[in-house]
Design a protein around this motif. Sequence first.
Motif, PDB file in Angstrom:
ATOM      1  N   TYR A  20       0.802  -1.214   0.000  1.00 24.58           N
ATOM      2  CA  TYR A  20       0.000   0.000   0.000  1.00 24.58           C
ATOM      3  C   TYR A  20       0.846   1.280   0.000  1.00 24.58           C
ATOM      4  O   TYR A  20       0.331   2.365   0.243  1.00 24.58           O
ATOM      5  CB  TYR A  20      -0.960  -0.025   1.210  1.00 24.58           C
ATOM      6  N   LEU A  21       2.129   1.127  -0.339  1.00 24.50           N
ATOM      7  CA  LEU A  21       2.991   2.301  -0.422  1.00 24.50           C
ATOM      8  C   LEU A  21       2.555   3.195  -1.576  1.00 24.50           C
ATOM      9  O   LEU A  21       2.325   2.713  -2.681  1.00 24.50           O
ATOM     10  CB  LEU A  21       4.447   1.878  -0.610  1.00 24.50           C
ATOM     11  N   PRO A  22       2.445   4.503  -1.348  1.00 20.05           N
ATOM     12  CA  PRO A  22       2.044   5.407  -2.434  1.00 20.05           C
ATOM     13  C   PRO A  22       3.189   5.628  -3.414  1.00 20.05           C
ATOM     14  O   PRO A  22       4.268   6.083  -3.020  1.00 20.05           O
ATOM     15  CB  PRO A  22       1.694   6.703  -1.696  1.00 20.05           C
ATOM     16  N   ASP A  23       2.951   5.290  -4.667  1.00 17.66           N
ATOM     17  CA  ASP A  23       3.955   5.480  -5.717  1.00 17.66           C
ATOM     18  C   ASP A  23       5.283   4.836  -5.337  1.00 17.66           C
ATOM     19  O   ASP A  23       6.359   5.346  -5.677  1.00 17.66           O
ATOM     20  CB  ASP A  23       4.176   6.972  -6.005  1.00 17.66           C
ATOM     21  N   ALA A  24       5.221   3.716  -4.603  1.00 14.39           N
ATOM     22  CA  ALA A  24       6.406   2.955  -4.192  1.00 14.39           C
ATOM     23  C   ALA A  24       7.361   3.768  -3.318  1.00 14.39           C
ATOM     24  O   ALA A  24       8.537   3.411  -3.176  1.00 14.39           O
ATOM     25  CB  ALA A  24       7.140   2.401  -5.401  1.00 14.39           C
ATOM     26  N   GLN A  25       6.886   4.862  -2.732  1.00 12.48           N
ATOM     27  CA  GLN A  25       7.725   5.657  -1.834  1.00 12.48           C
ATOM     28  C   GLN A  25       7.905   4.948  -0.496  1.00 12.48           C
ATOM     29  O   GLN A  25       7.018   4.242  -0.027  1.00 12.48           O
ATOM     30  CB  GLN A  25       7.099   7.025  -1.591  1.00 12.48           C
ATOM     31  N   ASP A  26       9.045   5.161   0.124  1.00 14.42           N
ATOM     32  CA  ASP A  26       9.313   4.559   1.424  1.00 14.42           C
ATOM     33  C   ASP A  26       8.604   5.365   2.507  1.00 14.42           C
ATOM     34  O   ASP A  26       8.921   6.529   2.733  1.00 14.42           O
ATOM     35  CB  ASP A  26      10.819   4.530   1.680  1.00 14.42           C
ATOM     36  N   ALA A  27       7.646   4.727   3.186  1.00 14.68           N
ATOM     37  CA  ALA A  27       6.923   5.391   4.272  1.00 14.68           C
ATOM     38  C   ALA A  27       7.547   5.091   5.629  1.00 14.68           C
ATOM     39  O   ALA A  27       6.978   5.457   6.665  1.00 14.68           O
ATOM     40  CB  ALA A  27       5.457   4.963   4.265  1.00 14.68           C
ATOM     41  N   MET A  28       8.702   4.441   5.632  1.00 11.27           N
ATOM     42  CA  MET A  28       9.405   4.085   6.863  1.00 11.27           C
ATOM     43  C   MET A  28       8.544   3.181   7.750  1.00 11.27           C
ATOM     44  O   MET A  28       8.490   3.331   8.972  1.00 11.27           O
ATOM     45  CB  MET A  28       9.847   5.339   7.623  1.00 11.27           C
ATOM     46  N   LEU A  29       7.868   2.250   7.104  1.00 11.47           N
ATOM     47  CA  LEU A  29       7.037   1.283   7.806  1.00 11.47           C
ATOM     48  C   LEU A  29       7.690  -0.088   7.781  1.00 11.47           C
ATOM     49  O   LEU A  29       8.528  -0.388   6.926  1.00 11.47           O
ATOM     50  CB  LEU A  29       5.651   1.202   7.166  1.00 11.47           C
ATOM     51  N   ALA A  30       7.300  -0.936   8.711  1.00 10.08           N
ATOM     52  CA  ALA A  30       7.747  -2.322   8.716  1.00 10.08           C
ATOM     53  C   ALA A  30       7.128  -3.063   7.533  1.00 10.08           C
ATOM     54  O   ALA A  30       6.149  -2.617   6.934  1.00 10.08           O
ATOM     55  CB  ALA A  30       7.342  -2.996  10.022  1.00 10.08           C
ATOM     56  N   GLN A  75       5.965  17.492   4.216  1.00 14.31           N
ATOM     57  CA  GLN A  75       4.504  17.389   4.140  1.00 14.31           C
ATOM     58  C   GLN A  75       3.946  16.307   5.070  1.00 14.31           C
ATOM     59  O   GLN A  75       2.795  15.891   4.933  1.00 14.31           O
ATOM     60  CB  GLN A  75       4.088  17.089   2.697  1.00 14.31           C
ATOM     61  N   TYR A  76       4.751  15.865   6.025  1.00 15.29           N
ATOM     62  CA  TYR A  76       4.423  14.707   6.854  1.00 15.29           C
ATOM     63  C   TYR A  76       3.062  14.773   7.532  1.00 15.29           C
ATOM     64  O   TYR A  76       2.398  13.749   7.722  1.00 15.29           O
ATOM     65  CB  TYR A  76       5.506  14.497   7.912  1.00 15.29           C
ATOM     66  N   ASP A  77       2.614  15.967   7.940  1.00 15.68           N
ATOM     67  CA  ASP A  77       1.360  16.077   8.681  1.00 15.68           C
ATOM     68  C   ASP A  77       0.234  16.680   7.845  1.00 15.68           C
ATOM     69  O   ASP A  77      -0.693  17.278   8.376  1.00 15.68           O
ATOM     70  CB  ASP A  77       1.553  16.873   9.971  1.00 15.68           C
ATOM     71  N   THR A  78       0.313  16.498   6.535  1.00 17.42           N
ATOM     72  CA  THR A  78      -0.742  16.922   5.616  1.00 17.42           C
ATOM     73  C   THR A  78      -1.219  15.734   4.795  1.00 17.42           C
ATOM     74  O   THR A  78      -0.676  14.630   4.902  1.00 17.42           O
ATOM     75  CB  THR A  78      -0.234  18.019   4.659  1.00 17.42           C
ATOM     76  N   ARG A  79      -2.201  15.982   3.950  1.00 16.17           N
ATOM     77  CA  ARG A  79      -2.703  14.918   3.080  1.00 16.17           C
ATOM     78  C   ARG A  79      -1.635  14.401   2.117  1.00 16.17           C
ATOM     79  O   ARG A  79      -1.792  13.331   1.539  1.00 16.17           O
ATOM     80  CB  ARG A  79      -3.909  15.423   2.290  1.00 16.17           C
ATOM     81  N   ASN A  80      -0.562  15.156   1.940  1.00 16.59           N
ATOM     82  CA  ASN A  80       0.516  14.741   1.051  1.00 16.59           C
ATOM     83  C   ASN A  80       1.588  13.917   1.758  1.00 16.59           C
ATOM     84  O   ASN A  80       2.515  13.422   1.119  1.00 16.59           O
ATOM     85  CB  ASN A  80       1.173  15.962   0.409  1.00 16.59           C
ATOM     86  N   GLY A  81       1.512  13.784   3.076  1.00 20.37           N
ATOM     87  CA  GLY A  81       2.505  13.009   3.817  1.00 20.37           C
ATOM     88  C   GLY A  81       2.484  11.550   3.420  1.00 20.37           C
ATOM     89  O   GLY A  81       1.422  10.951   3.252  1.00 20.37           O
ATOM     90  N   VAL A  82       3.656  10.953   3.311  1.00 24.77           N
ATOM     91  CA  VAL A  82       3.735   9.591   2.791  1.00 24.77           C
ATOM     92  C   VAL A  82       3.079   8.585   3.740  1.00 24.77           C
ATOM     93  O   VAL A  82       2.439   7.622   3.290  1.00 24.77           O
ATOM     94  CB  VAL A  82       5.197   9.208   2.476  1.00 24.77           C
ATOM     95  N   GLN A  83       3.195   8.774   5.056  1.00 23.71           N
ATOM     96  CA  GLN A  83       2.532   7.843   5.978  1.00 23.71           C
ATOM     97  C   GLN A  83       1.020   8.014   5.937  1.00 23.71           C
ATOM     98  O   GLN A  83       0.268   7.031   6.021  1.00 23.71           O
ATOM     99  CB  GLN A  83       3.076   8.026   7.396  1.00 23.71           C
ATOM    100  N   LEU A  84       0.546   9.241   5.764  1.00 26.34           N
ATOM    101  CA  LEU A  84      -0.895   9.452   5.652  1.00 26.34           C
ATOM    102  C   LEU A  84      -1.427   8.892   4.340  1.00 26.34           C
ATOM    103  O   LEU A  84      -2.530   8.320   4.300  1.00 26.34           O
ATOM    104  CB  LEU A  84      -1.237  10.937   5.787  1.00 26.34           C
ATOM    105  N   ARG A  85      -0.671   9.057   3.262  1.00 24.59           N
ATOM    106  CA  ARG A  85      -1.125   8.508   1.977  1.00 24.59           C
ATOM    107  C   ARG A  85      -1.088   6.984   1.993  1.00 24.59           C
ATOM    108  O   ARG A  85      -1.933   6.332   1.354  1.00 24.59           O
ATOM    109  CB  ARG A  85      -0.281   9.077   0.839  1.00 24.59           C
ATOM    110  N   TRP A  86      -0.139   6.398   2.718  1.00 23.14           N
ATOM    111  CA  TRP A  86      -0.152   4.937   2.896  1.00 23.14           C
ATOM    112  C   TRP A  86      -1.463   4.515   3.566  1.00 23.14           C
ATOM    113  O   TRP A  86      -2.100   3.541   3.154  1.00 23.14           O
ATOM    114  CB  TRP A  86       1.036   4.490   3.751  1.00 23.14           C
TER     115      TRP A  86
END
Length: 329
Positions: free
Chosen positions: A214-224, A305-316
Motif C-alpha cells: 500500500y505504499l504510495p507510488d512505491a515511496q518509502d513510508a518508513m514502515l515495517a 509534508q508529513y502532517d498533511t494529506r501529502n505526507g507519505v505515511q498518511l497517503r499509505w
Amino acid sequence: MASTLLVATACSSGQAEADLPRLKLDASRTTVSGLSSGAYMATQVHMAFSDHIAGVALLAGGPYACAEGNLDTALKKCLGPNPENMPDIAHLASIARTRADDGLIASLDGLAGDKVLVMHGVLDATVSAGISAAGGELYRLLGGAVVVTDMQRAMAHTFPTLAAGSACDESESPYIGACGFDGAGELLAQLDAGEAVAGEVATGELRTFNQSAYLPDAQDAMLADTGYVYIPKACSDGETCGLHVAFHGCQQNAANVGEAFVSQAGYNRWADARRLVVLYPQTRASYAPLNPKACWDWWGYTGSQYDTRNGVQLRWLVNAAAALGVPLE
C-alpha cells in the motif's frame, strides 16, 4: 526520542498476507487513536481527513502541528516543556486554518460533531499534562469537535489496561500498564456510539498483512514490512462493521514488543462487541532518517509534508483503508 509507549488473545496467521481483505464497512464509523507519537499521528490523520473520520483519542500526545517540522521544536515544546516554553496554540490554529484553506488538510467544517478524547496520566514523566491539555485546547479553538478530557488517572506514560502489562506507575516495555482501567474500552465507548459489553477474550482473527503493498507510488513510508489487522468473526462473516485505526507509540512496534500491543492493549475484545475492524499499522526504526525508536512521523523525518494529506505515511493509510473498503479522501 522519548520512549512511548496491553488482556485478550486471538489467533495470528504468523505469515504476512499479500492483501488486506475487502470488508463491508460503514465509513461513517471510522475513528483513530494512539499513544504518544501514535497520538500525534492520530491527530494528524484526523485533521487531514476529518471529513471522513468521526473521532480521535489522544493518549499522552499533544496538539496538531506542534513540532512545525522541526525535531528541536518537538523536543523543546511538545513533550515535557516548562510552562514558559509551551506551544503557541493560537499560532497552531492559524497553521491549521491556512492548511485547510489550501486543501492540505480537510476543511475545518469536517470537525463538526467529531468526538475527541484527550487522556493523560498524572504520573507521566515523558509528556507533560500541559501538552496533552493543549491538544484538546487546539480542537476547542478550531471549533466544531466535542472534546472530552480524562487527565486525573494515576498512570505513567503507558497504555492502560485492566491487568495486562507492567506496573501502571512505570513506563517500560511494552508500554502497557496494568492499571485496573480498560483504556481501550473507554476510548472506544467515547468514539463509537451505542452500548456494548465485551467478552473476556477476543474471538476474532488477528491477521498479518504486507504493508508494502500500500505504499504510495512505491515511496518509502518508513514502515515495517508486516502490519496487523484484527477482524471480528461478525465482520468476516459479512456483517457491516466500523473501522478503528490504533497507532502504537515509540518502541511499541512489533519489532520491539512482538504482538503485545496488537493482542493485549484491549482493543480486540471491544472490537468484537462493537463490530469494529482494528487496523494496527507498524513503523520501523532507522538512523537515516533519524528515528531509532520507531516513532510515527510527527516532526518531519519523512518529508516536509508529513502532517498533511501529502505526507507519505498518511497517503499509505489512505491506500490501506481503501483496500479494507473505507475511503479517506
